[in-house]
Write a protein that holds these residues in place. Structure first.
Motif, PDB file in Angstrom:
ATOM      1  N   SER A 104       0.810  -1.208   0.000  1.00  0.00           N
ATOM      2  CA  SER A 104       0.000   0.000   0.000  1.00  0.00           C
ATOM      3  C   SER A 104       0.844   1.260   0.000  1.00  0.00           C
ATOM      4  O   SER A 104       0.394   2.317  -0.411  1.00  0.00           O
ATOM      5  CB  SER A 104      -0.918   0.004   1.236  1.00  0.00           C
ATOM      6  OG  SER A 104      -1.760  -1.123   1.242  1.00  0.00           O
ATOM      7  N   LYS A 108       1.838   6.427  -2.895  1.00  0.00           N
ATOM      8  CA  LYS A 108       0.855   7.115  -2.066  1.00  0.00           C
ATOM      9  C   LYS A 108       1.161   8.600  -1.971  1.00  0.00           C
ATOM     10  O   LYS A 108       2.312   9.020  -1.925  1.00  0.00           O
ATOM     11  CB  LYS A 108       0.780   6.487  -0.676  1.00  0.00           C
ATOM     12  CG  LYS A 108       2.057   6.567   0.159  1.00  0.00           C
ATOM     13  CD  LYS A 108       1.875   5.822   1.472  1.00  0.00           C
ATOM     14  CE  LYS A 108       3.147   5.874   2.314  1.00  0.00           C
ATOM     15  NZ  LYS A 108       3.020   5.121   3.564  1.00  0.00           N
ATOM     16  N   GLU A 112      -2.978   9.907   1.542  1.00  0.00           N
ATOM     17  CA  GLU A 112      -2.911   8.460   1.742  1.00  0.00           C
ATOM     18  C   GLU A 112      -1.928   8.105   2.844  1.00  0.00           C
ATOM     19  O   GLU A 112      -2.164   7.165   3.627  1.00  0.00           O
ATOM     20  CB  GLU A 112      -2.518   7.775   0.432  1.00  0.00           C
ATOM     21  CG  GLU A 112      -3.626   7.791  -0.616  1.00  0.00           C
ATOM     22  CD  GLU A 112      -3.152   7.306  -1.973  1.00  0.00           C
ATOM     23  OE1 GLU A 112      -3.987   6.793  -2.730  1.00  0.00           O
ATOM     24  OE2 GLU A 112      -1.948   7.451  -2.277  1.00  0.00           O
ATOM     25  N   TYR A 115      -3.789   8.604   5.990  1.00  0.00           N
ATOM     26  CA  TYR A 115      -4.799   7.549   6.127  1.00  0.00           C
ATOM     27  C   TYR A 115      -4.171   6.244   6.598  1.00  0.00           C
ATOM     28  O   TYR A 115      -4.656   5.604   7.540  1.00  0.00           O
ATOM     29  CB  TYR A 115      -5.501   7.340   4.789  1.00  0.00           C
ATOM     30  CG  TYR A 115      -6.441   6.152   4.757  1.00  0.00           C
ATOM     31  CD1 TYR A 115      -7.673   6.194   5.401  1.00  0.00           C
ATOM     32  CD2 TYR A 115      -6.083   4.974   4.094  1.00  0.00           C
ATOM     33  CE1 TYR A 115      -8.529   5.107   5.376  1.00  0.00           C
ATOM     34  CE2 TYR A 115      -6.928   3.887   4.066  1.00  0.00           C
ATOM     35  CZ  TYR A 115      -8.157   3.958   4.709  1.00  0.00           C
ATOM     36  OH  TYR A 115      -8.999   2.872   4.679  1.00  0.00           O
ATOM     37  N   PHE A 116      -3.055   5.822   5.993  1.00  0.00           N
ATOM     38  CA  PHE A 116      -2.415   4.567   6.368  1.00  0.00           C
ATOM     39  C   PHE A 116      -1.833   4.640   7.781  1.00  0.00           C
ATOM     40  O   PHE A 116      -1.846   3.648   8.513  1.00  0.00           O
ATOM     41  CB  PHE A 116      -1.328   4.199   5.358  1.00  0.00           C
ATOM     42  CG  PHE A 116      -1.868   3.836   3.996  1.00  0.00           C
ATOM     43  CD1 PHE A 116      -3.038   3.113   3.875  1.00  0.00           C
ATOM     44  CD2 PHE A 116      -1.204   4.226   2.848  1.00  0.00           C
ATOM     45  CE1 PHE A 116      -3.546   2.772   2.628  1.00  0.00           C
ATOM     46  CE2 PHE A 116      -1.699   3.894   1.589  1.00  0.00           C
ATOM     47  CZ  PHE A 116      -2.872   3.167   1.487  1.00  0.00           C
ATOM     48  N   GLU A 197      -4.242  -1.625  -7.652  1.00  0.00           N
ATOM     49  CA  GLU A 197      -3.295  -1.486  -6.556  1.00  0.00           C
ATOM     50  C   GLU A 197      -2.031  -2.271  -6.920  1.00  0.00           C
ATOM     51  O   GLU A 197      -2.081  -3.248  -7.677  1.00  0.00           O
ATOM     52  CB  GLU A 197      -3.897  -2.032  -5.266  1.00  0.00           C
ATOM     53  CG  GLU A 197      -5.080  -1.248  -4.743  1.00  0.00           C
ATOM     54  CD  GLU A 197      -5.669  -1.917  -3.518  1.00  0.00           C
ATOM     55  OE1 GLU A 197      -5.145  -1.676  -2.416  1.00  0.00           O
ATOM     56  OE2 GLU A 197      -6.636  -2.682  -3.666  1.00  0.00           O
ATOM     57  N   ILE A 225      -5.852   3.540  -7.376  1.00  0.00           N
ATOM     58  CA  ILE A 225      -4.678   4.414  -7.259  1.00  0.00           C
ATOM     59  C   ILE A 225      -4.363   4.961  -8.648  1.00  0.00           C
ATOM     60  O   ILE A 225      -3.883   4.230  -9.524  1.00  0.00           O
ATOM     61  CB  ILE A 225      -3.477   3.665  -6.675  1.00  0.00           C
ATOM     62  CG1 ILE A 225      -3.808   3.153  -5.269  1.00  0.00           C
ATOM     63  CG2 ILE A 225      -2.240   4.573  -6.625  1.00  0.00           C
ATOM     64  CD1 ILE A 225      -2.715   2.317  -4.631  1.00  0.00           C
TER      65      ILE A 225
END
Length: 357
Positions: A104, A108, A112, A115-116, A197, A225
């Motif tokens: 992930s 990013k 993001e 968020y992660f 992704e 993404i």
């Protein structure tokens, strides 16, 4: 039984794999007379949706729905547990997979990253939840091992499938159907369904297309993404693949998606990580042979019913699998046998048992 609140994601993601898990079970449980109030987020404006989904909704849950049975449709809603006084009592979270932050982390942006970072903190609260439902034993075991959750708290209920829609359809006019989606070809079709992704490993399929000429590749699904889509398009342009690769973000209906599975010659799924992996089962239900990795939950989901890639990032191995496929391999028949495990009826009963106890 009191009404159950089922907190779902944005309405425009209802047809995603995660969205369909909740949507199908909600409909089936309602048919059994269980009262469910399914709460989909209907804001189309991105900013309004974010404000409601991650700020207003959790506050509403804390102050208005403390005693109700609450089901949260995916692990992203673990962010709600970061709010003070979150009501863990009667809270059931559906954890589709434990996000691999290594995959992930690629591509990013700043939002993001935030968020992660928050989601990692949310995962630390899994142990406090009353119940967890997951679609595979692979994910259940990972939850227990990673977070020390008691085994009896984690229930496995497989992904549900509508085999009245995803089935073999013999009357598809391939040429006319493809024309509807702007595709004109008389070559064989490799199909993939899902996001883009990094873990989906679409780049290996594109590298494969450089080296084979008797197939076109059709990829169905939003990229999720955008930078990954941009990178894929650049690779296609740099390698003169525009006539061999087609991206379709949306299909009009599930019936159309089933038609794509039916007209495809091979479904390719070289994913690097899956908690379950829904599209290969849909492909098998439509009589389409599957070539897949066995990473994550895919080994449990597919078993020996697909051609398995030892190294899903090796395009030469994928090419070999494509060229060696033959109807004599009985992969289609094994696929039909495999999907019987995912019939809706017995899995609805598992959900019913979870909600009654």
């Amino acid at each position: 039984m009191k009404k159950i609140l089922w907190f779902c994601g944005p309405l425009n993601y209802k047809n995603s794999g995660v969205g369909r898990y909740s949507d199908i079970y909600i409909g089936a449980l309602k048919q059994k007379g269980i009262k469910i109030d399914d709460r989909w987020i209907r804001y189309h404006n991105f900013l309004l949706r974010i404000v409601y989904q991650f700020f207003l909704r959790p506050i509403q849950i804390i102050f208005s729905y403390r005693k109700e049975t609450k089901i949260f449709r995916d692990e992203g809603m673990l962010l709600y547990t970061l709010f003070p006084f979150f009501p863990y009592q009667n809270a059931i979270f559906i954890i589709h997979d434990i996000r691999d932050f290594g995959f992930s982390a690629k591509k990013k942006n700043f939002l993001e990253m935030i968020y992660f970072w928050l989601l990692k903190k949310g995962y630390q609260n899994i142990k406090k939840l009353e119940k967890i439902v997951t679609p595979s034993h692979f994910t259940k075991n990972k939850i227990i091992k990673t977070f020390g959750v008691r085994s009896d708290k984690v229930k496995v209920v497989y992904n549900p499938f509508d085999f009245t829609t995803f089935k073999v359809v013999n009357e598809v006019d391939k040429e006319a159907f493809l024309k509807k989606y702007g595709i004109k070809t008389n070559k064989k079709i490799l199909l993939n369904v899902g996001s883009e992704e990094s873990r989906k490993n679409i780049i290996t399929i594109l590298k494969t297309m450089k080296k084979i000429d008797d197939y076109v590749f059709i990829k169905i699904g939003k990229p999720m993404i955008q930078q990954n889509r941009a990178d894929h398009l650049k690779f296609i342009s740099d390698n003169a693949l525009r006539s061999k690769v087609y991206f379709i973000d949306f299909v009009e209906t599930n019936e159309d998606l089933a038609r794509f599975y039916n007209i495809a010659d091979i479904f390719v799924f070289p994913s690097l990580f899956e908690g379950f992996g829904r599209p290969p089962i849909e492909a098998q239900a439509c009589g389409c042979p599957v070539i897949s990795s066995d990473r994550g939950g895919l080994k449990e989901v597919l078993g020996t019913s697909a051609i398995i890639l030892k190294d899903p990032e090796d395009e030469n191995e994928l090419i070999k699998a494509i060229k060696s496929y033959s109807s004599e391999m009985k992969i289609i028949e094994q696929g039909f046998e495999n999907i019987q495990r995912f019939d809706l009826s017995p899995n609805v009963e598992k959900w019913e048992t979870i909600l009654i106890k």
